[in-house]
Write an enzyme that holds these catalytic residues in place. Structure first.
Site, short mmCIF file in Angstrom:
data_model
loop_
_atom_site.label_atom_id
_atom_site.label_comp_id
_atom_site.label_asym_id
_atom_site.label_seq_id
_atom_site.Cartn_x
_atom_site.Cartn_y
_atom_site.Cartn_z
N HIS A 55 40.01 27.31 71.75
CA HIS A 55 38.68 26.81 70.84
C HIS A 55 37.52 26.37 72.00
O HIS A 55 37.80 26.06 73.28
CB HIS A 55 39.24 25.26 70.42
CG HIS A 55 40.13 25.65 69.19
ND1 HIS A 55 40.28 24.62 68.41
CD2 HIS A 55 41.03 26.61 68.77
CE1 HIS A 55 41.31 24.84 67.18
NE2 HIS A 55 41.79 25.99 67.71
N GLU A 57 35.71 23.91 72.48
CA GLU A 57 35.73 22.53 73.31
C GLU A 57 36.84 22.64 74.24
O GLU A 57 36.60 22.19 75.52
CB GLU A 57 36.25 21.69 72.29
CG GLU A 57 35.24 21.47 71.09
CD GLU A 57 35.69 22.03 69.91
OE1 GLU A 57 35.55 21.62 68.75
OE2 GLU A 57 36.22 23.34 70.07
N CYS A 85 38.56 19.69 65.88
CA CYS A 85 40.05 19.44 65.12
C CYS A 85 40.99 18.52 66.15
O CYS A 85 40.40 17.87 67.06
CB CYS A 85 40.63 20.50 65.27
SG CYS A 85 41.13 21.20 66.93
N CYS A 88 41.30 19.27 69.90
CA CYS A 88 40.26 19.39 70.64
C CYS A 88 39.86 17.81 70.72
O CYS A 88 39.36 17.35 71.92
CB CYS A 88 39.02 20.17 69.85
SG CYS A 88 39.35 21.74 70.14
#
Length: 151
Positions: A55, A57, A85, A88
């Site tokens: 992801h 992040e 999420c 993260c």
């Protein structure tokens, strides 16, 4: 209604989100800022890297930690185009990010203001300051356009 220009870090995160969309990835971008300078940036790349943890992040946090030579990113801010999420949010807490800025909320998968609300748990030993909505219209528009094109 007066529109203010977006801060440079959010503009940089949105540029990363656009790169993700061009690569066929969900358009989410992130940048890590320390002392007013971007020290790391990334966009979603789970398909490109065949890595479910890739992801925006996570990738930005990894790059910032590498740039600083340490796992704790105290004094750093994370700017991201979509509410993080649970995975993260956990990484943000472990990295000791000082401030989290996110543009668009994510009622389905977000874990800051929605869902798990990771930072509200007593087991979460670090809670960044959280600011939302800055750049929401642009980030949400990128996401809507991306998924509209997928249908």
């Amino acid at each position: 209604m007066t529109r203010w220009p977006l801060p440079d870090p959010m503009q940089a995160a949105l540029a990363q989100a656009q790169l993700a969309a061009k690569a066929g990835e969900v358009p989410v971008g992130a940048v890590v800022v320390r002392d007013g300078a971007v020290i790391a940036s990334a966009h979603n790349a789970p398909r490109t890297l065949a890595d479910p943890t890739a992801h925006a992040e996570i990738l930005a946090l990894r790059r910032a930690a590498e740039a600083l030579g340490q796992e704790r990113l105290e004094g750093c801010d994370l700017w991201v185009t979509l509410e993080p999420c649970a995975m993260c949010a956990g990484a943000i807490a472990h990295a000791r990010i000082a401030r989290l800025y996110y543009a668009a909320p994510d009622p389905k998968g977000g874990a800051v203001a929605h869902g798990a609300r990771v930072f509200e748990y007593p087991q979460c030993h670090h809670r960044p300051e959280v600011y939302s909505g800055m750049g929401e219209e642009a980030a949400a528009g990128l996401l809507r356009g991306f998924f509209r094109g997928r249908r």
